[in-house]
Motif scaffolding. Structure first.
Motif, short mmCIF file in Angstrom:
data_model
loop_
_atom_site.label_atom_id
_atom_site.label_comp_id
_atom_site.label_asym_id
_atom_site.label_seq_id
_atom_site.Cartn_x
_atom_site.Cartn_y
_atom_site.Cartn_z
N LEU A 63 12.52 -13.95 20.46
CA LEU A 63 11.33 -14.09 19.63
C LEU A 63 10.96 -12.72 19.08
CD1 LEU A 63 8.96 -15.93 18.67
CD2 LEU A 63 7.79 -15.34 20.81
N GLY A 64 10.75 -12.65 17.78
CA GLY A 64 10.39 -11.36 17.19
C GLY A 64 10.08 -11.49 15.72
N LEU A 65 9.77 -10.35 15.11
CA LEU A 65 9.45 -10.31 13.69
C LEU A 65 10.22 -9.17 13.02
CD1 LEU A 65 7.33 -7.71 13.09
CD2 LEU A 65 5.76 -9.23 14.31
N ALA A 66 10.34 -9.27 11.71
CA ALA A 66 11.10 -8.27 10.95
C ALA A 66 10.46 -8.09 9.58
CB ALA A 66 12.55 -8.70 10.80
N VAL A 67 10.55 -6.88 9.07
CA VAL A 67 10.07 -6.55 7.73
C VAL A 67 11.18 -5.84 6.97
CG1 VAL A 67 8.33 -5.35 6.36
CG2 VAL A 67 7.69 -6.33 8.57
N ARG A 68 11.45 -6.31 5.77
CA ARG A 68 12.45 -5.68 4.90
C ARG A 68 11.76 -5.24 3.62
NH1 ARG A 68 17.44 -8.86 2.00
NH2 ARG A 68 15.64 -9.82 0.99
N VAL A 69 12.07 -4.05 3.17
CA VAL A 69 11.44 -3.52 1.94
C VAL A 69 12.51 -2.92 1.03
CG1 VAL A 69 9.30 -3.00 3.16
CG2 VAL A 69 11.00 -1.18 2.85
N VAL A 70 12.14 -2.80 -0.23
CA VAL A 70 12.86 -1.95 -1.18
C VAL A 70 11.86 -0.91 -1.68
CG1 VAL A 70 14.16 -1.80 -3.32
CG2 VAL A 70 14.39 -3.84 -1.87
N LEU A 71 12.19 0.35 -1.46
CA LEU A 71 11.34 1.46 -1.90
C LEU A 71 12.18 2.41 -2.73
CD1 LEU A 71 8.56 2.99 -1.62
CD2 LEU A 71 9.66 4.26 0.25
N ALA B 205 1.39 -4.99 15.01
CA ALA B 205 2.83 -4.74 15.13
C ALA B 205 3.53 -5.02 13.81
CB ALA B 205 3.42 -5.60 16.24
N ALA B 206 3.09 -6.06 13.09
CA ALA B 206 3.69 -6.37 11.79
C ALA B 206 3.44 -5.25 10.79
CB ALA B 206 3.12 -7.69 11.27
N ALA B 207 2.23 -4.71 10.79
CA ALA B 207 1.91 -3.60 9.88
C ALA B 207 2.72 -2.36 10.25
CB ALA B 207 0.41 -3.30 9.93
N ARG B 208 2.86 -2.08 11.57
CA ARG B 208 3.66 -0.94 11.98
C ARG B 208 5.13 -1.11 11.57
NH1 ARG B 208 0.70 -1.31 16.79
NH2 ARG B 208 2.46 -2.35 17.83
N ALA B 209 5.63 -2.33 11.67
CA ALA B 209 7.01 -2.58 11.25
C ALA B 209 7.17 -2.30 9.77
CB ALA B 209 7.41 -4.02 11.57
N ALA B 210 6.18 -2.66 8.97
CA ALA B 210 6.23 -2.34 7.54
C ALA B 210 6.27 -0.83 7.32
CB ALA B 210 5.04 -2.96 6.82
N GLU B 211 5.47 -0.10 8.06
CA GLU B 211 5.46 1.36 7.95
C GLU B 211 6.81 1.95 8.33
OE1 GLU B 211 2.28 2.41 10.53
OE2 GLU B 211 0.69 1.74 9.14
N GLU C 91 0.83 -1.21 0.00
CA GLU C 91 0.00 0.00 0.00
C GLU C 91 0.86 1.26 0.00
OE1 GLU C 91 -3.80 -1.82 2.54
OE2 GLU C 91 -2.34 -0.50 3.50
N LEU C 92 2.04 1.16 0.64
CA LEU C 92 2.92 2.33 0.75
C LEU C 92 3.94 2.40 -0.38
CD1 LEU C 92 3.46 2.24 4.62
CD2 LEU C 92 2.04 3.85 3.31
N GLY C 93 3.80 1.52 -1.38
CA GLY C 93 4.59 1.65 -2.60
C GLY C 93 5.85 0.82 -2.68
#
Length: 516
Positions: free
Chosen positions: A78-86, A102-108, A44-46
């Motif tokens: 224990l945790g989660l991670a989000v990696r992006v290319v923008l 929390a997963a959505a916030r990590a994406a943001e 959604e954020l590109g």
């Protein structure tokens, strides 16, 4: 480089492999829901690319000194991670809250990081393509999860081993330790959703003998760390009883051994020593991110530059070295790496000539290799995956000689077992290694131990001096838990297999004289 089934249990449909169930506390989480929330928000954020990881890493370390408990440490991350290319720029964020929100916030947050970093980015990030594999799972090859064994049972085993050694009048002190890890990972990029579990452990015993003069010597077990379960300590893959029975006699002989005379010697090197030379002079030298200078500020560069691919005579014609993410019980063995790339095996050196590198998806695309060979790894959910070492191994000769036959071919030389100290320059070229046990070879026979031995060479001189490699019967898979790289620093486990090998005319130093 076709995907391999790997050295474990792989199944489709998202179900755990038939060998062992994946940790139910981890596998029972709504991991797909977390991933869906993160990936949807990133799109959604590109984001041009987004992937999601969740991890649970359990660790336990037990240490005894002279049979007394000194260290007992449990860790659970224990945790989660989000990696992006923008817009061609990396973004990364992690969280310890395991919720879709929390997963959505990590994406943001990852998107925000990419936007800020774009002003400093000098190189557009593009990833080599990788087929999607759908819902898959993989479990490493082991028989008994060490975390199902009580601490009391483990302490009893280490105490018994320590007592056996301390019963010898030769031995004054004994340190015993056991490090265990169970690593669970969930990865999703929309095309591949992979749930994986692997187990590894490392038992070590070190015996110390102290003379009245104050001079002392040590001797450590040669058992390598392994991607195995608790069965490793009970005789599967290593005979600890036999090794412990020999240690007092070996240490007594080492105490009485004469110092080596410096000079050039033929060396017959056991896998328990040679694995470390492979790690430092080949494993790190063929990491392509290091070759290109991305590790120059911390871990160094490499002499094995891209212009030498296909032409550098790295070693003698008997030398074949593979990168491998599939070998049974390997510390770097996986079903899929941390970029969703299926595990593979490939040649790094063939006929002594440099013919390949270790790649992740970014480096593969940047350099035109077309596809990653699965070398991305993050050591925790709080770290971004970076290019890490596969199981890099020297292959044996199909009908090659045994260790005794290699020794028989040496008139005046040294036979070496076990690793100890080492030094190598930042380009992985000039090095020096010592060991645990050194034996003089005279007219094809072992002629007592030596001490104060180190051997020194350049990488290409050393590997080109290799006249012969042993057969499969001499092959051992060594390795380490603690290969360091990256900023912030990360630690990765990796194995290196090799046969016994014969090197001609290598420079040997007396460390007491040289002050090494």
């Amino acid at each position: 480089m076709e995907p391999s089934t790997g050295a474990g249990t792989r199944t489709a449909g998202g179900e755990p492999g038939t060998g062992h169930p994946i940790d139910p506390e981890f596998a029972g989480l709504p991991l797909g829901e977390f991933a869906g929330a993160a990936l949807q928000r990133a799109r959604e954020l590109g984001a041009e690319h987004a992937d999601f990881r969740a991890e649970r890493i359990r660790g336990q370390e037990i240490g005894l000194s002279d049979g007394h408990l000194e260290t007992l440490m449990d860790a659970d991350e224990l945790g989660l991670a989000v990696r992006v290319v923008l817009n061609g720029t990396w973004g990364f964020a992690a969280a310890v809250d395991l919720t879709p929100q929390a997963a959505a916030r990590a994406a943001e947050e990852a998107i925000d990081v990419a936007r800020v970093a774009a002003a400093m980015n000098t190189e557009r990030i593009e990833l080599a393509p990788e087929p999607g594999y759908g819902d898959v799972s993989w479990v490493s090859a082991y028989e008994q999860d060490p975390f199902t064994v009580s601490v009391g049972d483990k302490l009893a085993r280490l105490s018994d081993w320590s007592a056996r050694l301390l019963a010898s009048p030769v031995i004054d002190h004994v340190d015993a330790s056991l490090v265990q890890v169970r690593e669970c990972k969930f990865y999703s990029d929309g095309a591949t959703t992979a749930l994986q579990q692997r187990v590894r452990l490392h038992p070590v015993l070190t015996a110390v003998a102290v003379e009245p003069s104050g001079r002392f010597e040590t001797m450590r077990t040669l058992a390598p760390p392994a991607g195995r379960g608790y069965e490793y300590l009970t005789g599967t893959g290593w005979d600890f009883d036999a090794e412990l029975a020999r240690l007092p006699e070996l240490l007594a002989e080492k105490l009485a051994a004469p110092a080596v005379q410096a000079g050039r010697y033929d060396l017959v090197i056991h896998p328990s020593n040679l694995w470390l030379v492979i790690h430092e002079s080949i494993g790190h030298a063929t990491e392509l991110d290091r070759v290109l200078g991305y590790e120059a500020a911390y871990a160094g560069t490499s002499f094995a530059t891209l212009d030498k691919l296909g032409s550098l005579q790295y070693g003698s014609p008997v030398m074949r070295v593979t990168g491998d993410r599939t070998v049974p019980n390997g510390l770097s063995t996986v079903g899929y790496d941390d970029e969703g790339v299926a595990a593979q095996s490939w040649d790094l050196i063939s006929g002594g000539v440099l013919c390949g590198y270790q790649l992740d998806r970014r480096i593969a695309q940047l350099t035109g290799f077309g596809r990653s060979n699965g070398c991305a790894f993050a050591d925790s959910p709080g770290h971004m995956p970076i290019q890490r070492m596969a199981n890099v191994s020297l292959q044996p000769a199909e009908d090659g000689p045994g260790t005794d036959e290699l020794i028989a071919g040496v008139t005046s030389g040294i036979y070496i077992e076990g690793d100890k100290s080492w030094s190598i320059d930042m380009q992985r070229y000039n090095f020096q290694f010592t060991g645990q046990r050194f034996y003089k070879i005279t007219n094809g026979r072992l002629d007592g131990q030596l001490r104060d031995v180190a051997y020194q060479a350049t990488t290409t001189d050393f590997w080109n001096s290799m006249e012969a490699v042993g057969g499969p019967q001499t092959y051992v898979l060594g390795g380490a838990f603690n290969c360091g790289k990256g900023q912030p620093g990360q630690v990765a486990p990796v194995s290196h297999g090799c046969p016994t090998a014969l090197m001609r005319g290598v420079r040997v130093l007396n460390t007491a004289e040289e002050g090494a």
